[in-house]
Design an enzyme around this catalytic site. Structure first.
Site, PDB file in Angstrom:
ATOM      1  CE1 TYR A   1     -45.131  65.986 -95.394  1.00 47.89           C
ATOM      2  CE2 TYR A   1     -45.602  68.229 -96.065  1.00 47.89           C
ATOM      3  CZ  TYR A   1     -45.681  67.233 -95.129  1.00 47.89           C
ATOM      4  OH  TYR A   1     -46.309  67.469 -93.920  1.00 47.89           O
ATOM      5  CB  CYS A   2     -46.012  62.394 -97.777  1.00 49.81           C
ATOM      6  SG  CYS A   2     -47.147  61.042 -97.365  1.00 49.81           S
ATOM      7  CB  VAL A   3     -47.099  59.737-101.681  1.00 47.17           C
ATOM      8  CG1 VAL A   3     -47.775  61.039-102.067  1.00 47.17           C
ATOM      9  CG2 VAL A   3     -47.140  58.794-102.855  1.00 47.17           C
TER      10      VAL A   3
ATOM     11  N   GLY B   1     -42.073  62.105-101.772  1.00 47.92           N
ATOM     12  CA  GLY B   1     -40.716  61.769-101.372  1.00 47.92           C
ATOM     13  C   GLY B   1     -40.353  60.354-101.782  1.00 47.92           C
TER      14      GLY B   1
END
Length: 613
Positions: free
Chosen positions: A346-348, A350
């Site tokens: 998720y996000c960073v 990811g």
């Protein structure tokens, strides 16, 4: 002969005593705050620190404008543009004065003027700042609102008319201008907001006193409050899905959740949440919890809980987070006796998962990950949105100056993200909580938003420079990690990439570019809403929608043009895709129960790290 207008009645002695009391209580609150915050000793120490030459040199260096913001004076702005903007602003102003005069004349004659908008400055239908009826019905407030909107339009047009700036500098100027426009809204000031005046008269000033108390409390803790701070407790009514911490390092804890079904998918799921916030964004409550939903679908679910940075993590860099992901992957595989895991980033986290997959591919170990899912994650930062506006030499120097203990205080990042949506996440609360003195509503999402985590400064600086500024991750071999060069084109792992249509942190056009870099099968899905609500959208709520396109297309625009819209949550679509990778099941017993296999329970979920400051 005209009647002499009656003078308003003088305030009574009781009224004068009451308002004197209100002012006295406000003064007392301010004095108590000052004395509690700045003792004579502390004030003297602060003065000595800030008067030292070294501190001033640091401050001056931090706020020196970057060269990119220097206007090329040789490139003249088109005078016609300025003339057109000035003429338009003048015409709008004349129309507003004419409308106000006509309204006043009609009022003197006892007539009710027809509803009319001058200068075409009718507020947007969703602009909650001007929802109070007085902004439309009262001539003075109507004029104030229309003047503000005309000036805002002129300020934005002026930025567009400036020549001689490089594109990034111009976007920085646009962003700064939008921030100024939002800050100067008449709704943000007590004397020009009819709702605040109305509340002040109705409560006899108690709203302002309560708002002052809210503001001073926020100043003490150095962070704006968005929700009732006592409404939620981690492990009690948020982050409460049953499970055990079964492994930990100085950087993370690994949480294994208790199965609720008789059988589970053979391939377990390992979730990497971002360490910029707490992992329980995916476990807010039973109704919203993605983690619980996965468990209830018969998935053996593991989540990494990152430790908030402290002085012991001053040397942590991106390699350490990549190595941590590989350690977590191996720990789950060995603990359950399986060859592969499904992974979510998720996000960073990811972005980091993409680098981890590249490392595994370079080492010939890519089969350890059966599939990879990316929630609003970027690998190509060329079009990374407004966050790129915070990345320049001046900002980097300021971050360095703020991180003397080896980590960046999470409140700085919270303020940065709030600034991206200042109207909603700053000024809305200034009005409601400081001026109107309203109580804070209990809202789990906003509680999570305010539960900040500290970041290792070495990692943070390298991440901003290498990815946001220099965009190295998509350049094969430009970055090294865990002893190998990173090449995303080597990643052939089946991939599911989710983006949020209104995401202002990871814009969909930026997330899309993962499809240009990975070379394995990729399913792209565009979800309604943004960075958080676009992800945390359980099927039970029946909210939003998502778009899919089975055809192979070359751009996000082509994807949208041929996409099929489906109402509701995208989670079931993802689950179907996950089962397409492997639908084999096993009994939910033995090592599938937290603490019953090789990996013994250390403590109950959600663990200590999610509560660390």
């Amino acid at each position: 002969m005209t009647d002499t207008p009656e003078m308003p009645p003088l305030p009574s002695l009781e009224d004068m005593q009451h308002w004197t009391s209100v002012m006295g209580r406000a003064q007392q609150m301010l004095m108590e705050y000052t004395l509690s915050t700045y003792t004579p000793e502390k004030a003297q120490a602060l003065m000595a620190e800030w008067m030292s030459p070294g501190k001033w040199q640091q401050a001056i260096a931090a706020f020196t404008p970057p060269k990119s913001l220097t206007v090329d004076t040789g490139a003249a702005t088109d005078p016609a543009q300025w003339m057109e903007s000035a003429s338009s602003f003048w015409a709008d102003s004349v129309k507003m004065w004419q409308h106000m005069a006509a309204t006043a004349t009609a009022g003197l004659n006892g007539d009710t003027p027809a509803a009319e908008e001058s200068a075409d400055k009718k507020p947007a239908a969703r602009d909650r700042r001007f929802a109070h009826e007085a902004w439309e019905s009262h001539p003075l407030y109507q004029f104030i609102r229309q003047s503000y909107l005309a000036l805002a339009q002129q300020m934005e047009a002026s930025v567009d008319a400036v020549d001689g700036l490089d594109p990034k500098a111009k976007e920085q100027m646009r962003f700064a201008t939008r921030g100024i426009i939002d800050a100067m809204s008449p709704s943000n000031f007590a004397l020009t907001n009819p709702q605040v005046i109305e509340a002040t008269l109705a409560t006899r000033g108690e709203n302002l006193l309560k708002g002052l108390e809210h503001m001073l409390n926020d100043l003490k803790k150095g962070q704006m409050t968005h929700t009732d701070p006592n409404a939620f407790e981690v492990g009690r009514n948020i982050a409460a899905t049953p499970g055990k911490v079964i492994f930990e390092t100085p950087l993370f804890q690994l949480v294994h959740y208790s199965p609720t079904t008789d059988t589970v998918l053979d391939v377990p799921l390992l979730i990497f949440p971002p360490w910029i916030n707490r992992f329980y964004i995916l476990d807010l409550n039973p109704e919203k919890s993605f983690i619980k939903w996965c468990v209830d679908q018969g998935i053996s679910t593991f989540v990494v809980s990152w430790k908030s940075a402290d002085t012991s993590m001053k040397d942590v860099v991106w390699d350490d987070y990549i190595a941590a992901q590989m350690t977590a992957i191996d720990t789950v595989r060995e603990g359950l006796g399986v060859k592969q895991v499904h992974a979510i980033g998720y996000c960073v986290a990811g972005t980091t998962l993409a680098a981890t997959l590249a490392v595994l591919a370079a080492k010939g170990e890519e089969k350890k990950v059966k599939s990879a899912t990316f929630f609003t994650a970027q690998v190509d930062f060329e079009r990374a949105g407004d966050l790129k506006l915070f990345i320049d030499d001046a900002q980097m120097r300021m971050i360095e100056a703020m991180s003397g203990e080896g980590y960046l205080d999470g409140r700085y990042m919270a303020a940065t993200f709030n600034a991206l949506r200042g109207r909603d996440l700053i000024w809305n609360y200034v009005v409601n909580n400081y001026l109107l003195g309203q109580d804070y509503p209990p809202f789990d999402l906003l509680h999570w938003n305010g539960d900040t985590t500290n970041l290792p400064i070495k990692w943070h600086k390298d991440y901003l420079a290498d990815l946001y500024r220099d965009n190295k991750l998509v350049k094969p071999g430009a970055m090294q990690a865990c002893g190998v060069g990173l090449d995303l084109s080597k990643v052939k792992t089946p991939t599911y990439a989710q983006a949020g249509r209104e995401d202002h942190i990871a814009p969909p056009e930026s997330v899309w570019r993962i499809t240009d870099n990975f070379t394995g099968p990729i399913t792209f899905l565009l979800a309604g809403s943004g960075h958080i609500a676009g992800v945390v959208n359980p099927p039970s709520q029946g909210k939003y929608q998502y778009w899919t396109n089975a055809k192979k297309v070359e751009s996000l625009e082509d994807f949208i043009a041929g996409a099929e819209e489906t109402k509701g949550s995208w989670w079931p679509h993802w689950l179907g895709w996950l089962k397409d990778q492997s639908d084999k099941t096993v009994m939910a017993q033995g090592a599938r129960v937290p603490g019953k296999g090789k990996l013994k329970a250390i403590e109950d979920a959600p663990g200590r790290y999610v509560k660390s400051r």
